[in-house]
Write an enzyme that holds these catalytic residues in place. Structure first.
Site, PDB file in Angstrom:
ATOM      1  N   SER A 176       0.823  -1.219   0.000  1.00  0.00           N
ATOM      2  CA  SER A 176       0.000   0.000   0.000  1.00  0.00           C
ATOM      3  C   SER A 176       0.853   1.264   0.000  1.00  0.00           C
ATOM      4  CB  SER A 176      -0.918   0.001   1.227  1.00  0.00           C
ATOM      5  OG  SER A 176      -1.708  -1.164   1.246  1.00  0.00           O
TER       6      SER A 176
HETATM    7  N1  SAM Z   1      -0.479  -4.979   4.034  1.00  0.00           N
HETATM    8  C1  SAM Z   1       0.180  -5.332   2.820  1.00  0.00           C
HETATM    9  C2  SAM Z   1       1.594  -4.813   2.737  1.00  0.00           C
HETATM   10  O1  SAM Z   1       2.026  -4.083   3.619  1.00  0.00           O
HETATM   11  O2  SAM Z   1       2.279  -5.199   1.764  1.00  0.00           O
HETATM   12  C3  SAM Z   1      -0.586  -4.926   1.600  1.00  0.00           C
HETATM   13  C4  SAM Z   1      -1.639  -5.872   1.299  1.00  0.00           C
HETATM   14  S1  SAM Z   1      -2.326  -5.932  -0.292  1.00  0.00           S
HETATM   15  C5  SAM Z   1      -2.941  -4.323  -0.552  1.00  0.00           C
HETATM   16  C6  SAM Z   1      -3.749  -6.902   0.160  1.00  0.00           C
HETATM   17  C7  SAM Z   1      -3.424  -8.323   0.523  1.00  0.00           C
HETATM   18  O3  SAM Z   1      -4.614  -8.934   1.003  1.00  0.00           O
HETATM   19  C8  SAM Z   1      -2.957  -9.171  -0.656  1.00  0.00           C
HETATM   20  O4  SAM Z   1      -1.716  -9.734  -0.372  1.00  0.00           O
HETATM   21  C9  SAM Z   1      -4.041 -10.232  -0.789  1.00  0.00           C
HETATM   22  O5  SAM Z   1      -3.568 -11.482  -1.227  1.00  0.00           O
HETATM   23  C10 SAM Z   1      -4.565 -10.292   0.631  1.00  0.00           C
HETATM   24  N2  SAM Z   1      -5.928 -10.854   0.756  1.00  0.00           N
HETATM   25  C11 SAM Z   1      -6.990 -10.672  -0.052  1.00  0.00           C
HETATM   26  N3  SAM Z   1      -8.060 -11.331   0.433  1.00  0.00           N
HETATM   27  C12 SAM Z   1      -7.653 -11.956   1.570  1.00  0.00           C
HETATM   28  C13 SAM Z   1      -8.291 -12.794   2.524  1.00  0.00           C
HETATM   29  N4  SAM Z   1      -9.593 -13.142   2.421  1.00  0.00           N
HETATM   30  N5  SAM Z   1      -7.569 -13.244   3.579  1.00  0.00           N
HETATM   31  C14 SAM Z   1      -6.254 -12.910   3.718  1.00  0.00           C
HETATM   32  N6  SAM Z   1      -5.608 -12.127   2.835  1.00  0.00           N
HETATM   33  C15 SAM Z   1      -6.291 -11.651   1.785  1.00  0.00           C
END
Ligand code: SAM
Length: 235
Positions: free
Chosen positions: A85
């Site tokens: 992000s």
């Molecule tokens: N916090 C992260 C970072 O600092 O890099 C950014 C995260 S990215 C915007 C969103 C993440 O949420 C992705 O890696 C995606 O695979 C994960 N995601 C999506 N749906 C999810 C779920 N139901 N449970 C766990 N992770 C999930």
């Protein structure tokens, strides 16, 4: 990257020095944006959060080819169709959680592990869930290398929360949900705070803060329009 020209007779700055300068610039950009979010009231970010963001090495959490953009105030691709992000959004979401050193926090969406590292500096225990196994594996390895012993990672659908370690003082969801998954609300302590982007991908999302009062009643505040990758899984 910022290039530091050494005074005559002094040696070249190390990579660590250059990254530290770039991080300071990144934090200046975060402060500027927090004071002027277009059309929204300013939301200053505390020194407590800013000082952590000045320290955590974001360049370690981005892919090799993106390393020179690591300290721009922008999201970056991390592989598997996912992103790390924007630093301003990481700072804002962390600020909204208002964490203390003894708090336990659940993160849904580990991604690169960068937000987990920021949380690990602010809270006592971080429980982070990631649905894409290769991302979770890479983040676990890196967080281990960087010495974040208070982060526990799990591969799985975070919309169910992590009942084993609930309830949590804070919950942060870093992917956009069509609606707030109920298990997450249930796993929030009275007095706790939950931050989540809600809405459809990519442009109709709002960052929401839910605060549970001491009687367990949730209160909602709409913070800002945002653009996150979608929360997947079966919620
Ligand atoms: N916090 C992260 C970072 O600092 O890099 C950014 C995260 S990215 C915007 C969103 C993440 O949420 C992705 O890696 C995606 O695979 C994960 N995601 C999506 N749906 C999810 C779920 N139901 N449970 C766990 N992770 C999930």
């Amino acid at each position: 990257m910022e290039f530091l020209k050494p005074p005559v007779g002094e040696k070249m700055p190390s990579d660590d020095d250059r990254y530290a300068v770039a991080r300071r610039r990144m934090v200046e950009a975060i402060v500027a944006m927090s004071l002027e979010p277009s059309g929204y009231p300013p939301r200053p970010i505390s020194e407590k959060v800013l000082s952590v963001m000045k320290e955590v090495p974001r360049h370690r959490f981005v892919p090799e080819e993106a390393i020179y953009s690591a300290y721009y105030n922008q999201p970056l691709p991390i592989g598997n169709g996912q992103t790390i992000s924007q630093p301003y959004i990481v700072a804002l979401m962390t600020e909204l959680l208002a964490l203390d050193k003894q708090d336990s926090v659940l993160e849904v969406g580990t991604g690169s592990g960068y937000q987990s590292a920021i949380l690990a500096e602010m809270a006592g225990k971080v429980y982070s869930m990631e649905i894409i196994e290769p991302l979770a594996t890479r983040a676990a390895k890196l967080l281990g290398e960087l010495g974040y012993a208070n982060v526990r990672l799990k591969v799985g659908d975070g919309s169910d929360g992590w009942p084993e370690y609930a309830p949590f003082d804070g919950i942060i969801v870093t992917a956009a949900a069509g609606h707030l998954p109920l298990p997450l609300l249930e796993q929030l302590k009275p007095g706790g705070r939950l931050v989540i982007p809600v809405g459809s991908w990519p442009y109709a999302q709002e960052l929401i803060l839910i605060t549970k009062d001491q009687n367990g009643v949730p209160h909602q505040e709409n913070i800002l329009p945002v653009s996150f990758v979608p929360l997947t899984g079966g919620y």
